[in-house]
Write a protein that holds these residues in place. Sequence first.
Motif, PDB file in Angstrom:
ATOM      1  N   SER A  83     -25.978  28.341 -20.444  1.00 28.44           N
ATOM      2  CA  SER A  83     -25.349  27.073 -20.057  1.00 28.44           C
ATOM      3  C   SER A  83     -24.946  27.148 -18.590  1.00 28.44           C
ATOM      4  CB  SER A  83     -24.138  26.778 -20.945  1.00 28.44           C
ATOM      5  OG  SER A  83     -23.136  27.756 -20.781  1.00 28.44           O
ATOM      6  N   LYS A  84     -25.008  25.999 -17.899  1.00 29.20           N
ATOM      7  CA  LYS A  84     -24.671  26.005 -16.473  1.00 29.20           C
ATOM      8  C   LYS A  84     -24.142  24.650 -16.044  1.00 29.20           C
ATOM      9  CE  LYS A  84     -29.436  25.131 -14.987  1.00 29.20           C
ATOM     10  NZ  LYS A  84     -30.559  25.655 -14.209  1.00 29.20           N
ATOM     11  N   VAL A  85     -23.382  24.680 -14.933  1.00 29.50           N
ATOM     12  CA  VAL A  85     -22.876  23.455 -14.330  1.00 29.50           C
ATOM     13  C   VAL A  85     -23.105  23.501 -12.826  1.00 29.50           C
ATOM     14  CG1 VAL A  85     -21.106  22.914 -16.052  1.00 29.50           C
ATOM     15  CG2 VAL A  85     -20.518  24.361 -14.119  1.00 29.50           C
ATOM     16  N   THR A  86     -23.296  22.313 -12.270  1.00 29.50           N
ATOM     17  CA  THR A  86     -23.248  22.117 -10.825  1.00 29.50           C
ATOM     18  C   THR A  86     -22.056  21.200 -10.595  1.00 29.50           C
ATOM     19  OG1 THR A  86     -24.715  20.199 -10.935  1.00 29.50           O
ATOM     20  CG2 THR A  86     -25.756  22.356 -10.539  1.00 29.50           C
ATOM     21  N   PRO A 101     -11.719  28.982   2.159  1.00 30.42           N
ATOM     22  CA  PRO A 101     -10.635  28.102   1.704  1.00 30.42           C
ATOM     23  C   PRO A 101     -10.612  27.985   0.177  1.00 30.42           C
ATOM     24  CG  PRO A 101     -12.455  26.798   2.578  1.00 30.42           C
ATOM     25  CD  PRO A 101     -12.789  28.241   2.823  1.00 30.42           C
ATOM     26  N   TYR A 102      -9.443  27.573  -0.328  1.00 26.49           N
ATOM     27  CA  TYR A 102      -9.363  27.192  -1.732  1.00 26.49           C
ATOM     28  C   TYR A 102     -10.291  25.996  -1.914  1.00 26.49           C
ATOM     29  CZ  TYR A 102      -4.892  29.750  -1.821  1.00 26.49           C
ATOM     30  OH  TYR A 102      -3.912  30.703  -1.745  1.00 26.49           O
ATOM     31  N   GLN A 103     -10.742  25.774  -3.160  1.00 26.37           N
ATOM     32  CA  GLN A 103     -11.669  24.679  -3.393  1.00 26.37           C
ATOM     33  C   GLN A 103     -11.451  24.085  -4.788  1.00 26.37           C
ATOM     34  OE1 GLN A 103     -15.824  25.783  -4.061  1.00 26.37           O
ATOM     35  NE2 GLN A 103     -16.447  24.188  -2.626  1.00 26.37           N
ATOM     36  N   LEU A 104     -11.623  22.771  -4.882  1.00 25.57           N
ATOM     37  CA  LEU A 104     -11.626  22.082  -6.166  1.00 25.57           C
ATOM     38  C   LEU A 104     -12.952  21.343  -6.276  1.00 25.57           C
ATOM     39  CD1 LEU A 104     -10.235  21.155  -8.792  1.00 25.57           C
ATOM     40  CD2 LEU A 104      -9.338  19.203  -7.501  1.00 25.57           C
ATOM     41  N   VAL A 105     -13.661  21.588  -7.390  1.00 25.37           N
ATOM     42  CA  VAL A 105     -14.972  20.992  -7.633  1.00 25.37           C
ATOM     43  C   VAL A 105     -14.909  20.178  -8.919  1.00 25.37           C
ATOM     44  CG1 VAL A 105     -17.380  21.533  -8.223  1.00 25.37           C
ATOM     45  CG2 VAL A 105     -16.203  22.845  -6.438  1.00 25.37           C
ATOM     46  N   LYS A 106     -15.481  18.971  -8.894  1.00 25.72           N
ATOM     47  CA  LYS A 106     -15.650  18.158 -10.107  1.00 25.72           C
ATOM     48  C   LYS A 106     -16.999  18.543 -10.688  1.00 25.72           C
ATOM     49  CE  LYS A 106     -15.068  14.549 -12.903  1.00 25.72           C
ATOM     50  NZ  LYS A 106     -15.003  15.007 -14.266  1.00 25.72           N
ATOM     51  N   ALA A 107     -17.000  19.070 -11.907  1.00 28.76           N
ATOM     52  CA  ALA A 107     -18.233  19.541 -12.530  1.00 28.76           C
ATOM     53  C   ALA A 107     -19.069  18.382 -13.052  1.00 28.76           C
ATOM     54  CB  ALA A 107     -17.911  20.502 -13.665  1.00 28.76           C
ATOM     55  N   ASN A 108     -20.372  18.501 -12.889  1.00 29.40           N
ATOM     56  CA  ASN A 108     -21.307  17.591 -13.539  1.00 29.40           C
ATOM     57  C   ASN A 108     -21.425  18.025 -14.998  1.00 29.40           C
ATOM     58  OD1 ASN A 108     -21.990  16.140 -11.151  1.00 29.40           O
ATOM     59  ND2 ASN A 108     -23.264  17.868 -10.518  1.00 29.40           N
ATOM     60  N   PRO A 109     -21.925  17.159 -15.874  1.00 30.63           N
ATOM     61  CA  PRO A 109     -22.102  17.578 -17.275  1.00 30.63           C
ATOM     62  C   PRO A 109     -22.949  18.855 -17.355  1.00 30.63           C
ATOM     63  CG  PRO A 109     -22.418  15.207 -17.069  1.00 30.63           C
ATOM     64  CD  PRO A 109     -22.308  15.751 -15.672  1.00 30.63           C
ATOM     65  N   ALA A 110     -22.564  19.747 -18.246  1.00 29.41           N
ATOM     66  CA  ALA A 110     -23.254  21.033 -18.384  1.00 29.41           C
ATOM     67  C   ALA A 110     -24.670  20.848 -18.889  1.00 29.41           C
ATOM     68  CB  ALA A 110     -22.478  21.943 -19.330  1.00 29.41           C
ATOM     69  N   GLU A 111     -25.538  21.760 -18.437  1.00 36.82           N
ATOM     70  CA  GLU A 111     -26.884  21.851 -18.992  1.00 36.82           C
ATOM     71  C   GLU A 111     -26.860  22.989 -20.000  1.00 36.82           C
ATOM     72  OE1 GLU A 111     -30.029  22.140 -16.064  1.00 36.82           O
ATOM     73  OE2 GLU A 111     -28.780  21.078 -14.623  1.00 36.82           O
ATOM     74  N   GLY A 112     -27.393  22.758 -21.190  1.00 37.58           N
ATOM     75  CA  GLY A 112     -27.399  23.784 -22.225  1.00 37.58           C
ATOM     76  C   GLY A 112     -26.060  23.836 -22.947  1.00 37.58           C
TER      77      GLY A 112
END
Length: 160
Positions: A83-86, A101-112
């Motif tokens: 399973s993976k996310v971008t 730097p610190y970072q906040l990412v909004k995940a796309n729906p997971a694959e798998g």
Amino acid sequence: MPLSAVQAATALPDSINVPDGHKVALETVGVGEITYECRDKADMPGQTEWVFVGPKAQLRDRSGKAVGSYFGPPATWQAKDGSKVTGTQLAVAPSSPGNLPYQLVKANPAEGQGAMTGVTYIQRVALKGGVAPSSACGVAQKGQREQVDYQADYIFWAAQ
């Protein structure tokens, strides 16, 4: 001893905090390298700079066991189960000198299906290294690439 996700989150800048209504789904430590390339500065002919190309890291659990990998572009977190996310960067905030730097990412729906299923946000915290090289980047170095070691905790969040 690494901080727990709750301890780490309380010490972070507001801009990279995860919205209420989310819980920690997975905590990992990414250990690897970031590649930079000496390139022309955008809209500044004749000037050069080190440009981020992409990461390559192993993701480990708190005991040090490999549980996945992080690579890009695009930035991709993949669990051993496939399973993976971008994601899309929402915010960064300065950490300590010499570190990413610190970072906040909004995940796309997971694959798998697996560990990344349901992940909505990813925080990058507890940073060590990873900044652009301090070596020369001039016309003579254009096209050269350098890898810089880094380590960061990646905290994966899911909606409650």
